[in-house]
Design a protein around this motif. Sequence first.
Motif: not given
Length: 58
Positions: A17-24, A30-35, A42-47, A49-51
């Motif tokens: 899910a995070v890679e949809l945003v960061t790599e694709q 849009d990514a949150a809706s898709a999954v 998704l913002y929480t997961w992204k943060a 994974f970044r840390l």
Amino acid sequence: MTKRKNRSYTDEFRKEAVELVTEQGYSVPDAASAVGITTKLLYTWKAKFRLFSISCGL
């Protein structure tokens, strides 16, 4: 009133899910809706994974 049950997601699902945003190039909404998750989640997961990637030197 029904009590909501927290869903649990695998690490692989979170990573994809995070890679949809960061790599694709998807937007977070849009990514949150898709999954099928909320944008807040998704913002929480992204943060997280970044840390994690910063602390591991990835």
